[in-house]
Write an enzyme that holds these catalytic residues in place. Structure first.
Site: not given
Length: 448
Positions: A99-101
């Site tokens: 889950v990307s930043a």
């Protein structure tokens, strides 16, 4: 746009072990007020630093409970504005899904400029970003999220259903071919690192559609918003980012050259090794040449346009990395993991910095090895000065993607980077003339 907060306590996440940095999120220990508080702090930080600029993106990021998609993280980790949460690794421990930043996700949503009623394809699934997209397009829009990994899509489908977003279409497949069943798309958002732009992505865009993709060019990854213009794409708003790389047919591996033979110093090339890499074998046996540019930057000042500029004007551009366990001090880059570098016939050079009298600034310099080291340092230093005088603080380059096989006379002036499916062009502003933008030949080693 749906912005009604969901009930955090309904999460069905379970954990095998407690993560570092806080208590694992489970269905029995989520405090809705605490989750909402942390989410608010996350969004406040992104508004304050200028990442979030629109009320639409701010609203959806305040509404969607990110922690319910970051199942192996504490609440504090899930709502860290600047850190990704890794969700899957392969048998070698390499991260294959995350889950990307939040900062990266907000940045790309702003680039995409998504409105109600749009049809959106997300390439690289996880669930959270797809829910943000569904919020932005509203009930009248359509969101398809796809991934090559069936474990990832199964997880995304389950979590989207749990949070009330079962209407998001989840597809398992290789994104090299896009997803024609839902085309044409007003927006395609790629959330995996791509080396190339497959023809299907352009073909499946609506005539005025937009593709947002983390595209790797000469070893440098930028999230670029591309607008479709006939058969090609015109990009703007390139932002530094990092992503888990594409899998499947779109995979592309960098090639690595060990200049000492021990693994201490590695040069990474994105588009193939030099024609005669063995000629670099003895470069490090020569005295190190140095040249200081007089160009100063603040310690916290971004200089990402310098990276792209050097990748444009230096034909041997590559990335140098030093293994800290093998480091003998032979080279002295300011960043051992990632330093801009270039090669010529029998040597290599890299960019470094040194302190100045002002503790808030550093000066760029160049170190080089090889028989042509002194001349190579001056070549690179001259280009750093050119960037400082002509491009620093400017809008950055114009990047276009044209189909492979497009004749040179149909391409804009600038550097052409040929890939499997496309020809990527990097063109700089009027501060440099077309003649100036012609890539100079590599310096010839002295004595030859």
């Amino acid at each position: 746009m749906h912005t009604t907060p969901r009930r955090e306590a309904e999460s069905t996440a379970t954990f095998v072990a407690e993560p570092a940095g806080g208590t694992a999120v489970t269905e029995t220990n989520v405090a809705p007020d605490r989750a909402a508080e942390l989410r608010g702090q996350m969004v406040d930080a992104l508004v304050a630093d200028g990442t979030i600029i629109s009320t639409q993106v701010e609203a959806v990021m305040r509404a969607v409970p990110r922690h319910r998609f970051a199942l192996d993280a504490s609440l504090e980790q899930a709502y860290d504005a600047y850190k990704a949460v890794f969700t899957k690794k392969d048998e070698h421990g390499v991260i294959t899904s995350s889950v990307s930043a939040p900062q990266i996700q907000a940045m790309m949503l702003e680039q995409a400029d998504i409105g109600p009623g749009m049809r959106v394809l997300e390439i690289g699934s996880g669930g959270y970003n797809a829910e943000l997209l569904a919020e932005l397009v509203g009930e009248a829009g359509e969101v398809t999220t796809m991934d090559i990994d069936s474990d990832v899509t199964a997880r995304a489908a389950r979590l989207l259903a749990d949070t009330g977003y079962g209407r998001v279409r989840v597809v398992t497949g290789d994104a090299e071919a896009g997803e024609p069943a839902g085309a044409p798309y007003d927006r395609i958002m790629v959330t995996a690192g791509a080396w190339d732009v497959p023809p299907a992505w352009t073909a499946q865009l609506a005539p005025a559609g937009r593709l947002v993709v983390p595209l790797r060019i000469k070893g440098l990854t930028r999230s670029i918003a591309f607008d479709r213009v006939a058969d090609h794409l015109i990009g703007s708003s390139g932002q530094v980012c990092g992503f888990v790389p594409m899998q499947g047919a779109g995979v592309h591996q960098e090639q690595q050259l060990l200049v000492t033979g021990t693994g201490e110093i590695a040069l990474r090339f994105d588009d193939g090794l030099p024609l005669e890499p063995s000629r670099l074998d003895n470069a490090v046996r020569t005295p190190r040449a140095e040249s200081w540019t007089g160009v100063r930057v603040g310690r916290q000042e971004p200089f990402d346009t310098l990276q792209l500029f050097l990748a444009t004007v230096l034909p041997g551009f590559c990335i140098m990395a030093v293994d800290p366990d093998l480091d003998t001090g032979l080279v002295a880059p300011s960043n051992k993991w990632f330093s801009m570098a270039t090669v010529d016939d029998r040597g290599f050079a890299y960019l470094t910095t040194r302190p100045t009298a002002d503790p808030q600034t550093v000066e760029f310099g160049v170190h080089a090895f090889g028989p042509n080291g002194p001349a190579l340092t001056e070549t690179v230093a001259a280009q750093v000065r050119a960037w400082d005088q002509e491009q620093r603080g400017g809008p950055g380059p114009r990047i276009e993607v044209h189909p492979a096989g497009t004749p040179d006379d149909r391409l804009p002036a600038g550097r052409v980077v040929d890939k499997r499916h496309s020809r990527v062009t990097i063109s700089w502003s009027a501060a440099r003339s077309a003649d100036d933008q012609v890539v100079p030949p590599a310096p010839t080693a002295q004595g030859e």
